[in-house]
Design a protein around this motif. Structure first.
Motif, PDB file in Angstrom:
ATOM      1  N   VAL A  79       0.832  -1.202   0.000  1.00  0.00           N
ATOM      2  CA  VAL A  79       0.000   0.000   0.000  1.00  0.00           C
ATOM      3  C   VAL A  79       0.871   1.258   0.000  1.00  0.00           C
ATOM      4  N   VAL A  80       1.914   1.274   0.824  1.00  0.00           N
ATOM      5  CA  VAL A  80       2.816   2.426   0.855  1.00  0.00           C
ATOM      6  C   VAL A  80       3.440   2.641  -0.523  1.00  0.00           C
ATOM      7  N   PHE A  81       3.857   1.567  -1.161  1.00  0.00           N
ATOM      8  CA  PHE A  81       4.425   1.661  -2.506  1.00  0.00           C
ATOM      9  C   PHE A  81       3.427   2.278  -3.487  1.00  0.00           C
ATOM     10  N   LEU A  82       2.197   1.793  -3.481  1.00  0.00           N
ATOM     11  CA  LEU A  82       1.192   2.306  -4.418  1.00  0.00           C
ATOM     12  C   LEU A  82       0.774   3.734  -4.083  1.00  0.00           C
ATOM     13  N   ALA A  83       0.982   4.157  -2.848  1.00  0.00           N
ATOM     14  CA  ALA A  83       0.676   5.530  -2.462  1.00  0.00           C
ATOM     15  C   ALA A  83       1.754   6.508  -2.898  1.00  0.00           C
ATOM     16  N   SER A  84       2.906   5.992  -3.280  1.00  0.00           N
ATOM     17  CA  SER A  84       4.081   6.826  -3.495  1.00  0.00           C
ATOM     18  C   SER A  84       4.367   7.072  -4.971  1.00  0.00           C
ATOM     19  N   ASP A  85       5.291   7.987  -5.216  1.00  0.00           N
ATOM     20  CA  ASP A  85       5.726   8.271  -6.588  1.00  0.00           C
ATOM     21  C   ASP A  85       6.543   7.140  -7.182  1.00  0.00           C
TER      22      ASP A  85
END
Length: 263
Positions: free
Chosen positions: A239-245
């Motif tokens: 989720v953190v990855f998909l939230a990020s640039d």
């Protein structure tokens, strides 16, 4: 996941009081985001407080449109915007197809499909250029490995999570065509030993499909090339990855986080 910096971003996580949602909220906060936990469970207030200053809690029944309007407004007003929405809230009620109860079907349809659809609606409205936040962003829907495999006693749940996948892809296309600047993706979590995961194993045994909850868990592990159950951190990091640039060119995708179970 410590290598991704979400400082300055605001995230709303549904079902964030406990389980996977809590883990996702903690990971987003750990990466620097300000997090609003939205949940019918008022223990979410304690979870938000444990994250420290700059985070919040709002009571949200994801099946209620007025509740969504209030939740996104509170997020923008209290935390200063909305850049990330995690549509995590969901329920699973096990049953053999021959024994399924209409009320149980409706509950799963309401929370898993209607709740996600309303999240998409109000997330996109808030993040698009004419919205209250207006800076674009990332919406991450939580589907399930159940959308990709045939596992007994979860037919309706599987159907609702397949719907989450389809809504994700259509929402991503609409967002792109209309210039909203919002990426929409989903993940397919494998079985994680949260309260929901443990409940599923117990249900498999009580329905006579496996000799014990441990045998049911063993069957899942046997189907998983990585040879273990998932962990909350596995899902939270995705989720953190998909939230990020770092995921800036990933859009309209469904990402398995299941140890290969659904391949």
């Amino acid at each position: 996941m410590t290598s991704i910096d979400l400082t300055g971003r605001v995230a709303l996580v549904t079902g964030g009081a406990q389980g996977l949602g809590e883990g996702m909220a903690r990971a987003l906060a750990g990466a620097g985001a300000r997090v609003m936990i939205a949940d019918v469970n008022e223990a979410g207030a304690d979870t938000a407080a444990s994250l420290g200053e700059g985070h919040g809690y709002v009571r949200l029944d994801v099946t209620d449109e007025a509740g969504w309007e209030s939740a996104v407004a509170a997020t923008v007003d209290q935390l200063g915007g909305l850049d990330v929405l995690v549509n995590n809230a969901g329920i699973e009620i096990s049953s053999l197809i021959t024994e399924v109860e209409p009320d149980d079907i409706r509950k799963m349809l309401d929370v898993n499909i209607l709740g996600t659809a309303l999240g998409l609606k109000h997330g996109l409205r808030t993040m698009r250029p004419d919205g209250a936040a207006g800076k674009g962003g990332s919406i991450i829907n939580i589907s399930s490995v159940a959308a990709t495999i045939a596992f007994p006693a979860i037919s309706i749940y599987s159907g609702t999570k397949s719907a989450v996948d389809r809504m994700t892809r259509v929402a991503a296309m609409e967002s792109g065509k209309l210039g909203y600047g919002v990426r929409v993706n989903c993940i397919y979590p494998g079985l994680v030993p949260t309260a929901m995961g443990a409940g599923l194993a117990n249900d498999m045994a009580s329905l006579g499909l496996y000799g014990s909850p441990e045998e049911a868990v063993g069957a899942v592990i046997e189907l998983t090339p990585s040879g273990r159950l998932g962990e909350v951190e596995d899902m939270a990091d995705a989720v953190v990855f998909l939230a990020s640039d770092a995921s800036r060119f990933i859009n309209g995708a469904g990402i398995p986080v299941d140890g290969g179970m659904g391949m």
